[in-house]
Design a protein around this motif. Sequence first.
Motif, mmCIF file in Angstrom:
data_model
loop_
_atom_site.group_PDB
_atom_site.id
_atom_site.type_symbol
_atom_site.label_atom_id
_atom_site.label_comp_id
_atom_site.label_asym_id
_atom_site.label_seq_id
_atom_site.Cartn_x
_atom_site.Cartn_y
_atom_site.Cartn_z
ATOM 1 N N ILE A 195 0.844 -1.200 0.000
ATOM 2 C CA ILE A 195 0.000 0.000 0.000
ATOM 3 C C ILE A 195 0.877 1.246 0.000
ATOM 4 O O ILE A 195 0.651 2.195 -0.761
ATOM 5 N N VAL A 196 1.884 1.260 0.866
ATOM 6 C CA VAL A 196 2.805 2.402 0.923
ATOM 7 C C VAL A 196 3.531 2.565 -0.409
ATOM 8 O O VAL A 196 3.609 3.669 -0.971
ATOM 9 N N LEU A 197 4.052 1.467 -0.929
ATOM 10 C CA LEU A 197 4.810 1.530 -2.180
ATOM 11 C C LEU A 197 3.940 1.973 -3.345
ATOM 12 O O LEU A 197 4.389 2.743 -4.214
ATOM 13 N N LEU A 198 2.694 1.505 -3.372
ATOM 14 C CA LEU A 198 1.794 1.888 -4.464
ATOM 15 C C LEU A 198 1.484 3.378 -4.416
ATOM 16 O O LEU A 198 1.445 4.052 -5.459
ATOM 17 N N LEU A 199 1.278 3.918 -3.236
ATOM 18 C CA LEU A 199 1.001 5.355 -3.121
ATOM 19 C C LEU A 199 2.191 6.182 -3.611
ATOM 20 O O LEU A 199 2.018 7.188 -4.310
ATOM 21 N N VAL A 200 3.411 5.774 -3.246
ATOM 22 C CA VAL A 200 4.594 6.510 -3.691
ATOM 23 C C VAL A 200 4.777 6.373 -5.198
ATOM 24 O O VAL A 200 5.118 7.334 -5.891
ATOM 25 N N LYS A 201 4.549 5.176 -5.706
ATOM 26 C CA LYS A 201 4.651 4.956 -7.157
ATOM 27 C C LYS A 201 3.660 5.844 -7.906
ATOM 28 O O LYS A 201 4.015 6.488 -8.907
ATOM 29 N N LEU A 202 2.428 5.900 -7.437
ATOM 30 C CA LEU A 202 1.426 6.743 -8.099
ATOM 31 C C LEU A 202 1.807 8.213 -7.995
ATOM 32 O O LEU A 202 1.586 8.986 -8.934
ATOM 33 N N TRP A 203 2.379 8.612 -6.852
ATOM 34 C CA TRP A 203 2.819 10.003 -6.712
ATOM 35 C C TRP A 203 3.897 10.322 -7.750
ATOM 36 O O TRP A 203 3.920 11.419 -8.317
ATOM 37 N N ALA A 204 4.781 9.369 -8.005
ATOM 38 C CA ALA A 204 5.880 9.618 -8.935
ATOM 39 C C ALA A 204 5.404 9.742 -10.375
ATOM 40 O O ALA A 204 6.014 10.464 -11.171
ATOM 41 N N VAL A 205 4.327 9.066 -10.722
ATOM 42 C CA VAL A 205 3.926 9.009 -12.135
ATOM 43 C C VAL A 205 2.651 9.775 -12.456
ATOM 44 O O VAL A 205 2.331 9.951 -13.635
ATOM 45 N N TYR A 206 1.925 10.265 -11.422
ATOM 46 C CA TYR A 206 0.611 10.809 -11.756
ATOM 47 C C TYR A 206 0.631 12.044 -12.660
ATOM 48 O O TYR A 206 -0.355 12.301 -13.370
ATOM 49 N N PRO A 207 1.690 12.831 -12.728
ATOM 50 C CA PRO A 207 1.651 13.923 -13.724
ATOM 51 C C PRO A 207 1.470 13.425 -15.148
ATOM 52 O O PRO A 207 0.992 14.162 -16.019
ATOM 53 N N ARG A 208 1.866 12.165 -15.418
ATOM 54 C CA ARG A 208 1.679 11.609 -16.757
ATOM 55 C C ARG A 208 0.215 11.513 -17.126
ATOM 56 O O ARG A 208 -0.134 11.423 -18.313
ATOM 57 N N LEU A 209 -0.662 11.528 -16.118
ATOM 58 C CA LEU A 209 -2.094 11.476 -16.402
ATOM 59 C C LEU A 209 -2.578 12.738 -17.086
ATOM 60 O O LEU A 209 -3.647 12.733 -17.715
ATOM 61 N N PHE A 210 -1.796 13.809 -17.000
ATOM 62 C CA PHE A 210 -2.258 15.100 -17.497
ATOM 63 C C PHE A 210 -1.543 15.531 -18.779
ATOM 64 O O PHE A 210 -1.622 16.698 -19.162
ATOM 65 N N VAL A 211 -0.830 14.611 -19.415
ATOM 66 C CA VAL A 211 -0.191 14.988 -20.668
ATOM 67 C C VAL A 211 -1.251 15.204 -21.744
ATOM 68 O O VAL A 211 -2.335 14.628 -21.703
ATOM 69 N N TRP A 212 -0.925 16.064 -22.699
ATOM 70 C CA TRP A 212 -1.863 16.402 -23.783
ATOM 71 C C TRP A 212 -1.116 16.374 -25.112
ATOM 72 O O TRP A 212 -0.003 16.864 -25.179
ATOM 73 N N PRO A 213 -1.687 15.760 -26.114
ATOM 74 C CA PRO A 213 -2.976 15.057 -26.135
ATOM 75 C C PRO A 213 -2.897 13.719 -25.387
ATOM 76 O O PRO A 213 -1.805 13.173 -25.219
ATOM 77 N N PRO A 214 -4.031 13.206 -24.922
ATOM 78 C CA PRO A 214 -4.014 11.973 -24.122
ATOM 79 C C PRO A 214 -3.505 10.765 -24.883
ATOM 80 O O PRO A 214 -2.989 9.834 -24.282
ATOM 81 N N ALA A 215 -3.643 10.750 -26.188
ATOM 82 C CA ALA A 215 -3.120 9.649 -26.999
ATOM 83 C C ALA A 215 -2.675 10.202 -28.340
ATOM 84 O O ALA A 215 -3.378 10.998 -28.965
ATOM 85 N N THR A 216 -1.493 9.793 -28.759
ATOM 86 C CA THR A 216 -0.954 10.291 -30.024
ATOM 87 C C THR A 216 -1.007 9.260 -31.137
ATOM 88 O O THR A 216 -0.752 9.595 -32.292
ATOM 89 N N SER A 217 -1.317 8.031 -30.781
ATOM 90 C CA SER A 217 -1.417 6.965 -31.773
ATOM 91 C C SER A 217 -2.206 5.814 -31.166
ATOM 92 O O SER A 217 -2.526 5.819 -29.972
ATOM 93 N N VAL A 218 -2.509 4.844 -31.988
ATOM 94 C CA VAL A 218 -3.212 3.667 -31.481
ATOM 95 C C VAL A 218 -2.359 2.959 -30.439
ATOM 96 O O VAL A 218 -2.850 2.535 -29.378
ATOM 97 N N ARG A 219 -1.066 2.819 -30.742
ATOM 98 C CA ARG A 219 -0.181 2.148 -29.786
ATOM 99 C C ARG A 219 -0.139 2.907 -28.465
ATOM 100 O O ARG A 219 -0.184 2.296 -27.385
ATOM 101 N N HIS A 220 -0.053 4.233 -28.540
ATOM 102 C CA HIS A 220 -0.030 5.044 -27.322
ATOM 103 C C HIS A 220 -1.333 4.916 -26.550
ATOM 104 O O HIS A 220 -1.333 4.833 -25.315
ATOM 105 N N ALA A 221 -2.452 4.890 -27.265
ATOM 106 C CA ALA A 221 -3.749 4.738 -26.602
ATOM 107 C C ALA A 221 -3.846 3.395 -25.885
ATOM 108 O O ALA A 221 -4.337 3.313 -24.747
ATOM 109 N N LEU A 222 -3.370 2.328 -26.535
ATOM 110 C CA LEU A 222 -3.393 1.010 -25.895
ATOM 111 C C LEU A 222 -2.484 0.985 -24.674
ATOM 112 O O LEU A 222 -2.809 0.363 -23.654
ATOM 113 N N GLU A 223 -1.354 1.673 -24.783
ATOM 114 C CA GLU A 223 -0.440 1.742 -23.633
ATOM 115 C C GLU A 223 -1.107 2.451 -22.460
ATOM 116 O O GLU A 223 -1.037 1.998 -21.310
ATOM 117 N N ARG A 224 -1.794 3.559 -22.749
ATOM 118 C CA ARG A 224 -2.479 4.292 -21.672
ATOM 119 C C ARG A 224 -3.588 3.451 -21.054
ATOM 120 O O ARG A 224 -3.792 3.466 -19.836
#
Length: 389
Positions: free
Chosen positions: A89-118
């Motif tokens: 639980i602790v590790l997951l919270l820190v991991k999400l803190w480290a990566v959550y800015p990626r949730l706000f990148v724009w555009p949200p998907a640049t290709s089909v592969r990128h959309a599947l990755e997201r």
Amino acid sequence: MSSPTPERAGAVPPPPRLPVFRGRLHDARTATVVGRWLGAAFAVCLLTGLVSHYLQRPPGWLADELPARPTWGYALTQGLHVATGLAAIVLLLVKLWAVYPRLFVWPPATSVRHALERLSVALLVASAVFEVLTGLLNIAQWYPWPFGFVQTHFAVAWVVSGSILLHIAVKAPQIAGHWSRRSAGTSALPAEDAVDRRSLLLGTGAAVGVVTLTTVGQSFTPLKAFDLLAPRHPDHGTQGLPVNRTAAAAGVTARLVRDWRLEVEGRRPYVLTLDALRGLPQASARLPIACVEGWSAEADWSGVRVRDLVERAGGRPGRDALRVTSLEASGAYRVMDMGSEYAQDPLTLLALALNGQPLTLDHGFPARIIAPNRPGVLQTKWVHRLEVL
């Protein structure tokens, strides 16, 4: 007449105003370091969870092959499962803190592969949060959902595992590039981040240590003095042993057991009163009782060996399994099947006493099952019927 505005002319609207993240540690190096710890924690949880699941609900071909030794096996694996899950639980919270800015990148998907990755990342995050949250609530025995916990938790564990493997496959180049401080990909990271990152990781390790220290005592009794946050303490309960399911919760009353008889079905069926059962050769064993919530405690049990009762009913030594039925009115484990390895083990008892005293009603009076290397939910209380299979 004025000319149409860009919006009216069908021009692409400007991107929405998104949050700006200036923290330097929301980067791939931090995410990779925490991610490998988290991956190891989920791997341990998966392996120990499989042990727990198949001990509780073995398929038919496995039922007679499950080992009754070591006696402390389930206490170890399930204690490790819960302790590692709490650390995750602790590790997951820190991991999400480290990566959550990626949730706000724009555009949200640049290709089909990128959309599947997201989408794969979304599935990973959702399933991981679901697993640790439902596991935490199960420890507290609070089930605010309409679905069965055991089946759903088991199924989503496979979703998490598959999502992690898919994520590793997709992100392998980035992970390799940030795996260690000497990795080529870290050369682009600011050197001044090293101190801050080290502080973050030390803080994360300290938080994991505190959570573990204050909960693991419920199963690792040398640390029971620090058992401050766990829902169970190994010494707290009637007769020095915790109680998960009370007689009142199971609908078992003193009046119901007043005229109790043990029915044993087999080639030579018979019925025993409590006095007659006490008159049979008695055996003693020091065994742990370990529950799926992660707590365990050793106790001294005495009663009649189950294999003696099976043989008296015409059972074949080393071959016949057993079905045990409780007096409780309902419950997922009111009827329990025991494979031949357990039924024939000399430490498996129809227990009549706990720590030198007759069982209390909450601990299964008049008689209960106690067997080595067995989940607590299968240590059936208020036994009134044994059926040799």
